[in-house]
Design a protein around this motif. Structure first.
Motif, PDB file in Angstrom:
ATOM      1  N   UNK A 169      15.141  24.013 -42.373  1.00 19.17           N
ATOM      2  CA  UNK A 169      16.090  23.752 -41.292  1.00 19.17           C
ATOM      3  C   UNK A 169      15.558  22.669 -40.352  1.00 19.17           C
ATOM      4  N   UNK A 170      14.253  22.749 -40.029  1.00 17.56           N
ATOM      5  CA  UNK A 170      13.667  21.762 -39.111  1.00 17.56           C
ATOM      6  C   UNK A 170      13.696  20.363 -39.720  1.00 17.56           C
ATOM      7  N   UNK A 171      13.303  20.255 -41.000  1.00 15.33           N
ATOM      8  CA  UNK A 171      13.318  18.937 -41.636  1.00 15.33           C
ATOM      9  C   UNK A 171      14.737  18.421 -41.836  1.00 15.33           C
ATOM     10  N   UNK A 172      15.647  19.341 -42.109  1.00 13.18           N
ATOM     11  CA  UNK A 172      17.056  18.951 -42.217  1.00 13.18           C
ATOM     12  C   UNK A 172      17.532  18.349 -40.888  1.00 13.18           C
ATOM     13  N   UNK A 173      17.090  18.941 -39.778  1.00 12.35           N
ATOM     14  CA  UNK A 173      17.438  18.378 -38.473  1.00 12.35           C
ATOM     15  C   UNK A 173      16.933  16.954 -38.313  1.00 12.35           C
ATOM     16  N   UNK A 174      15.710  16.688 -38.816  1.00 11.83           N
ATOM     17  CA  UNK A 174      15.156  15.337 -38.716  1.00 11.83           C
ATOM     18  C   UNK A 174      16.004  14.335 -39.495  1.00 11.83           C
ATOM     19  N   UNK A 175      16.476  14.738 -40.699  1.00 12.62           N
ATOM     20  CA  UNK A 175      17.337  13.853 -41.487  1.00 12.62           C
ATOM     21  C   UNK A 175      18.642  13.592 -40.748  1.00 12.62           C
ATOM     22  N   UNK A 176      19.244  14.622 -40.208  1.00 15.86           N
ATOM     23  CA  UNK A 176      20.518  14.473 -39.491  1.00 15.86           C
ATOM     24  C   UNK A 176      20.350  13.589 -38.257  1.00 15.86           C
ATOM     25  N   UNK A 177      19.220  13.735 -37.572  1.00 14.01           N
ATOM     26  CA  UNK A 177      18.968  12.868 -36.418  1.00 14.01           C
ATOM     27  C   UNK A 177      18.852  11.416 -36.842  1.00 14.01           C
ATOM     28  N   UNK A 178      18.176  11.176 -37.986  1.00 19.00           N
ATOM     29  CA  UNK A 178      18.067   9.815 -38.498  1.00 19.00           C
ATOM     30  C   UNK A 178      19.406   9.220 -38.865  1.00 19.00           C
ATOM     31  N   UNK A 179      20.346  10.097 -39.266  1.00 16.71           N
ATOM     32  CA  UNK A 179      21.702   9.644 -39.603  1.00 16.71           C
ATOM     33  C   UNK A 179      22.602   9.566 -38.368  1.00 16.71           C
ATOM     34  N   UNK A 180      22.032   9.722 -37.157  1.00 17.67           N
ATOM     35  CA  UNK A 180      22.755   9.712 -35.887  1.00 17.67           C
ATOM     36  C   UNK A 180      23.790  10.843 -35.788  1.00 17.67           C
ATOM     37  N   UNK A 181      23.550  11.897 -36.549  1.00 20.82           N
ATOM     38  CA  UNK A 181      24.423  13.082 -36.447  1.00 20.82           C
ATOM     39  C   UNK A 181      23.722  14.077 -35.520  1.00 20.82           C
ATOM     40  N   UNK A 182      23.678  13.676 -34.224  1.00 20.12           N
ATOM     41  CA  UNK A 182      22.822  14.383 -33.278  1.00 20.12           C
ATOM     42  C   UNK A 182      23.256  15.822 -33.039  1.00 20.12           C
ATOM     43  N   UNK A 183      24.539  16.067 -32.970  1.00 18.48           N
ATOM     44  CA  UNK A 183      24.985  17.441 -32.734  1.00 18.48           C
ATOM     45  C   UNK A 183      24.608  18.343 -33.907  1.00 18.48           C
ATOM     46  N   UNK A 184      24.786  17.824 -35.142  1.00 17.12           N
ATOM     47  CA  UNK A 184      24.391  18.609 -36.320  1.00 17.12           C
ATOM     48  C   UNK A 184      22.880  18.817 -36.342  1.00 17.12           C
ATOM     49  N   UNK A 185      22.132  17.773 -35.962  1.00 18.55           N
ATOM     50  CA  UNK A 185      20.666  17.883 -35.923  1.00 18.55           C
ATOM     51  C   UNK A 185      20.254  18.961 -34.922  1.00 18.55           C
ATOM     52  N   UNK A 186      20.910  18.968 -33.756  1.00 14.11           N
ATOM     53  CA  UNK A 186      20.585  19.958 -32.739  1.00 14.11           C
ATOM     54  C   UNK A 186      20.818  21.370 -33.269  1.00 14.11           C
ATOM     55  N   UNK A 187      21.913  21.557 -34.006  1.00 16.47           N
ATOM     56  CA  UNK A 187      22.206  22.873 -34.579  1.00 16.47           C
ATOM     57  C   UNK A 187      21.126  23.274 -35.592  1.00 16.47           C
ATOM     58  N   UNK A 188      20.660  22.308 -36.374  1.00 13.99           N
ATOM     59  CA  UNK A 188      19.614  22.602 -37.368  1.00 13.99           C
ATOM     60  C   UNK A 188      18.310  23.024 -36.677  1.00 13.99           C
TER      61      UNK A 188
END
Length: 953
Positions: A143-162
């Motif tokens: 989940x934590x690493x998935x958040x890092x990928x989502x943040x890199x994709x500028x999907x910040x809200x999804x990253x925050x949820x991860x």
């Protein structure tokens, strides 16, 4: 116990306990006796990987797989080793083989995602993490690493949820808290970001990166002291952390602690010599420390390290501007934009330079591009407003400032510049309120005080304006505009010595400040100090809006070279009155042996043809085919070394240096002491067409008594705010001339053209005013009418110059802040011996002036009594009796009807064909031109425009 198997189980137990060296020793013992033991090879390979020997680990696991290719775990571990060796594609293939052997292999999916992220295949990495989580929903690391990928994709809200899910599964997950803080900062939630960083640090106090990012957030929250403490804590934990020193330096720069910032940037670069960002920002600091050469070297180093760094090129351009290497600066901005076409700051910085270079349309295009790319770019909106104001698009400029203020209501610079534009729109009270708002927001805003002073100066509130400029200078003693504009106000207050001191201070601060030099020249000329005044007047050619700077392949002539036998091209440069005043020098140039070709504004062509038959007059846009030298018209006094004693006038084409005509007339009022003034015919250098004069005299012959031409207003120039402000001060309304209506035996004839001419239809009660101005199509027509009059009363406009050039008695009503050409404390003019000046005693006080004029007019008529009966046209033309005889006696023996043209010689023509052109396409007698022909400038000293703040990109 089976020795190899028992040893292997023991080795695995030690490995699980973290006793890697012991586990490795046992594996070595097994392999010495059983070199092909796949399990021992596999475990030995894992130990090698975990103890930092990836190459040996890959070799051992590879050998194990050759013995047992269906070991999914070995394929997965081989992938880890290959990744450590940066062999990402081989690592990915290993994970794929592990998954193929074991489709529910969570660890393989997890590690596979890491490799895909390394390969920047983020969508596939995300899918791999999702598969791992599907197989094992409580996998906090996934989940934590998935958040890092989502943040890199500028999907910040999804990253925050991860990250939130990872933390829910593992509340002490320091890295998840840290990364969560970074996402919250990106979401502009600095307070929440700070809480996340604080939690990460609580869990892992030695997390240097968390301390660094915490410092960044604290800086954004305007808590600089705490931010510095955070950076210092990071440096305490890791003294060699280059980014900690770098971020600390940036904050110190923002705090204007530039020397300390420079030290920190230097430390960051020492730790990481390839730190391009540190070189870029170090260059900005060096520029602020007034070390442009060092700043340029820093930016050049950044570019050498990172040739595609658009920001470095843009900031390099800023430094080159400071070094006045404008062409190089433009090239640097161009390179920045070419590297990053969406780089709003690059367009903004280039726009600033283009505006400074006078290329305002190009600057506006760049500002437009900047705000299109970045709609909330406040500084670009502000700069765009300044450019629009320079382009005289004041309503659009106001809208641009309003947009900046809507984005940033506390932007003091926008409020200040908005005030100046409101003044240009003649919304003076709103302008003052806008400047005052800027001062409330930033009490030490020197530009706001300076702009407030400019508004007050336009309102003729000189004392208040002076106080505002003084405040600007108190805040910023080096404010060159404030010193120069303060000088203008002092000159308007007739404090010329103080004004010169203010101009000198501005010039000392900025030796190439053209406006201050030019304003100083006007002050010197007003004082009659012509020698230094004319020399400084040449600075008009270098102002922001230059005048008289036309360039030709032929050299300019300023009196040094001989022009005997040469062709001199004299070209007009300013207003119609200026051309009338200074065209006289053409005759002097002839006297030096030159062939003279002179361009003049079209409404003056026929009139100036009377200067002499050998002076060639051409249209305002024309240039001679061939000439040797050229000279702008208002440089001629410098070329001839004109002093107060050598102002030329010409009579019938011959230079007259001393003759001024005999004065005769009546004493007028105690206000002027014992000075004697007269209605007379003085030396003239222009003439009207005799036939036209005779026609007008015939028409005016029925008017018994003194015939007075009246012009009460100038050209309003509403398209030019500075000129319009001057016109508001010099112009009057016909309704103000009620005292003249009470003067008996005077008939008034309108010489007023343009918008104010309509007032002639409703003159003051008791005033008889005759209006034939619809028949006046150019200045030759107006000259003929003036010749048929006895006296001209006019405000300071081209009619005053025309009457003076004709030698006609003219009374000039001059504003309190009189034009330099009328000199100081004089009521006569060495430029026009037939002129008398009437000055406002205080700003805006026309009533006193007109009352004095009325009294003088009454005295003049009293001393020249009117006839007992009206004069017919024939009697008037013959000057045979009545008032006409008395007038001839008072004026002397000169026959007013005499003209320099003999009856046998036709009037010279400048173009052939019909002279009269429909009025709507010709400039009228007062200089109004519906075509808006450029060239005229205000006759007073110039208040500079809004101060602009340069922002580093």
């Amino acid at each position: 116990m089976n020795a190899p198997q028992d040893l292997l189980r023991h080795a695995r137990a030690l490995h699980q306990q973290g006793m890697l060296a012991e586990a490795g020793t046992i594996c070595g013992s097994i392999l010495r006796s059983q070199p092909n033991n796949a399990d021992a090879l596999h475990l030995a390979g894992i130990v090698a990987l975990q103890t930092g020997r990836p190459q040996q680990g890959v070799e051992l696991i590879g050998k194990a797989l050759r013995l047992n290719a269906r070991n999914a775990a070995a394929h997965s571990d081989l992938g880890a080793g290959l990744r450590a060796l940066q062999r990402h594609k081989e690592a990915l293939a290993s994970y794929d083989r592990a998954i193929a052997l074991k489709p529910d292999y969570v660890r393989a999916y997890y590690n596979r995602a890491i490799v895909l992220a390394d390969l920047h295949r983020h969508a596939e990495a995300l899918a791999s993490y999702d598969r791992a989580i599907t197989l094992r929903p409580d996998h906090a690391e996934a989940h934590a690493n998935r958040g890092a990928i989502l943040a890199g994709l500028r999907r910040d809200e999804d990253a925050l949820a991860a990250y939130d899910r990872a933390i829910a599964l593992k509340p002490d997950h320091a890295r998840a808290h840290y990364n969560r803080g970074a996402v919250l900062a990106a979401l502009q939630r600095p307070a929440d970001a700070l809480a996340s960083y604080d939690r990460a640090i609580a869990l892992q106090p030695d997390h240097a990166e968390a301390h660094i990012n915490r410092g960044v957030v604290l800086a954004d929250l305007h808590r600089p002291d705490e931010a510095l403490a955070s950076y210092d804590r990071a440096i305490g934990l890791r003294p060699n952390h280059a980014d900690a020193h770098y971020n600390r330096a940036k904050l110190l720069a923002d705090l204007q602690r530039h020397e300390e910032a420079l030290t920190s940037f230097d430390r960051a670069i020492a730790l990481r010599p390839d730190h391009a960002d540190a070189y870029v920002n170090r260059g900005v600091v060096l520029a602020r420390l007034q070390r442009p050469a060092d700043a340029l070297a820093s930016h050049d180093r950044a570019i050498a390290l990172r040739p595609d760094d658009a920001e470095a090129y843009s900031n390099r351009g800023n430094v080159l501007v400071e070094l006045r290497r404008h062409a190089d600066a433009l090239a640097s901005y161009d390179r920045a934009i070419a590297l990053r076409p969406e780089y709003a700051e690059g367009y903004y910085n280039r726009a600033k330079l283009l505006a400074d270079l006078g290329r305002r349309e190009a600057a506006l295009a760049d500002d437009d591009r900047a705000v299109a790319l970045k709609p909330d770019y406040v500084e670009a909106h502000v700069n765009r407003g300044a450019v629009l104001a320079d382009l005289q698009r004041h309503a659009d400029a106001l809208a641009s400032y309003d947009r900046a203020i809507a984005l940033k209501p506390d932007h003091a610079g926008a409020w200040s510049s908005r005030g100046y534009v409101l003044a240009d729109l003649q919304r003076y009270e709103d302008a003052l309120a806008s400047c005052d708002r800027a001062i409330v927001l930033q009490p030490d805003h020197a530009d706001a005080y300076a702009n407030r002073g400019a508004v007050l100066a336009r309102l003729q509130r000189h004392v208040d304006a002076l106080a505002s400029y003084d405040r600007a200078i108190a805040v910023n003693p080096d404010h060159t505009q404030a010193h120069s504009n303060r000088g203008v106000v002092l000159a308007d207050l007739h404090r010329h010595a103080d004004a010169l001191a203010s101009y000198d201070r501005a010039i000392a601060l900025q030796p190439d400040y053209a406006a201050a030099h030019w304003n100083r020249s006007l002050c010197l000329l007003a004082l009659g100090q012509f020698d230094p005044g004319w020399r400084l007047y040449e600075w008009r050619k270098r102002r922001d809006k230059p005048v008289g700077d036309r360039a030709f392949p032929q050299p300019a002539w300023l009196g040094e070279a001989s022009i005997d036998g040469k062709t001199l091209f004299i070209h007009w440069e300013q207003g119609l009155g200026d051309t009338i005043q200074f065209c006289r020098y053409a005759t002097l140039a002839q006297g030096l042996g030159a062939r003279v070709v002179m361009s003049v504004q079209d409404p003056l062509r026929d009139l100036l043809g009377t200067l002499g038959p050998d002076i060639e007059i051409i249209g305002g846009d024309e240039v001679p085919v061939d000439f040797d030298y050229h000279c702008p018209m208002l440089s001629l006094p410098l070329a001839f070394g004109t002093t107060l004693d050598t102002i030329p006038d010409t009579t019938h084409g011959a230079p007259q240096w001393a003759a001024r005509g005999a004065l005769a007339g009546a004493t007028v009022g105690a206000t002027h002491g014992t000075t004697q003034h007269a209605v007379q015919s003085a030396a003239r250098y222009l003439a009207a067409d005799p036939a036209s004069v005779a026609a007008w005299r015939g028409r005016l012959g029925t008017l018994a008594g003194l015939r007075v031409g009246l012009c009460w207003a100038g050209n309003p120039r509403r398209d030019h705010p500075a000129s319009h402000a001057i016109d508001r001060r010099r112009s009057t309304a016909l309704a103000q001339y009620t005292p003249l209506a009470a003067v008996g035996s005077a008939h008034f004839v309108s010489l007023q053209k343009g918008e104010p001419a309509a007032q002639a239809a409703t003159p003051p009660d008791g005033m008889s005013i005759h209006d034939w101005t619809n028949e006046l199509h150019d200045f030759a027509d107006t000259a003929a009418l003036i010749e048929a009059l006895d006296l001209v009363i006019t405000v300071d406009t081209s009619v005053a110059h025309l009457a003076g050039a004709l030698g006609k008695p003219v009374w000039i009503l001059s504003r309190f802040d009189a034009c330099w050409r009328w000199l100081t404390e004089r009521d006569d003019s060495p430029w026009y011996p037939s002129a008398r000046l009437w000055h406002q005693p205080t700003p805006g006080d026309w009533d006193s002036v007109i009352a004095e004029v009325a009294a003088a007019l009454r005295d003049l008529i009293r001393d020249s009594p009117p006839p007992l009966e009206g004069l017919g046209r024939e009697a008037d033309q013959g000057r045979g009796r009545g008032w006409g005889q008395d007038r001839a006696r008072v004026m002397g023996s000169e026959d007013l009807s005499a003209q320099p043209w003999s009856a046998s010689r036709p009037k010279p023509s400048s173009g052939g064909g019909e002279r009269c052109v429909p009025a709507q396409v010709r400039r009228d007698a007062n200089g109004n031109d519906p075509r808006g022909k450029p060239g005229a400038v205000p006759d007073g000293a110039g208040q500079d425009g809004p101060a602009k703040t340069n922002i580093d990109g």
